[in-house]
Write a protein that holds these residues in place. Sequence first.
Motif: not given
Length: 119
Positions: A14, A17-18, A20-22, A58, A61, A108
């Motif tokens: 992912v 920057e995403r 924690e969302e992941a 990470t 993208a 993601f």
Amino acid sequence: MINFKRADHIQVCVPLERLEEARIFYTDVVGLQRIERPAFNSKGYWFQVADIQLHLSTEDALPRTSRHTAFEVADIAEARRHLESLGVEFWEEPVIPGRTRFSFIDPFGNRMELLQFTK
């Protein structure tokens, strides 16, 4: 929830920057248990899936590709109902004799295949 039996293969990344969302998606939506990862490992999280691990890392993208994980589940219909109830995006897979399968797309862009072997 999803009753995982074994993993076929794993690769999940992912954008930083995403991350924690992941983590929230994989613990709260998919229902995975987080485990400790080595301190030397890049930013990310590790999860236990039945008797294997899923490593969330990470990277920048990327467009959707054929890279994916594949997990055998005990009840493919129940897994699909669970994910549908949470509004998760699906990707229908071509038929392979001897198994029922589908993929879902995490928020993601990662493709996660679920399969159940048939007799």
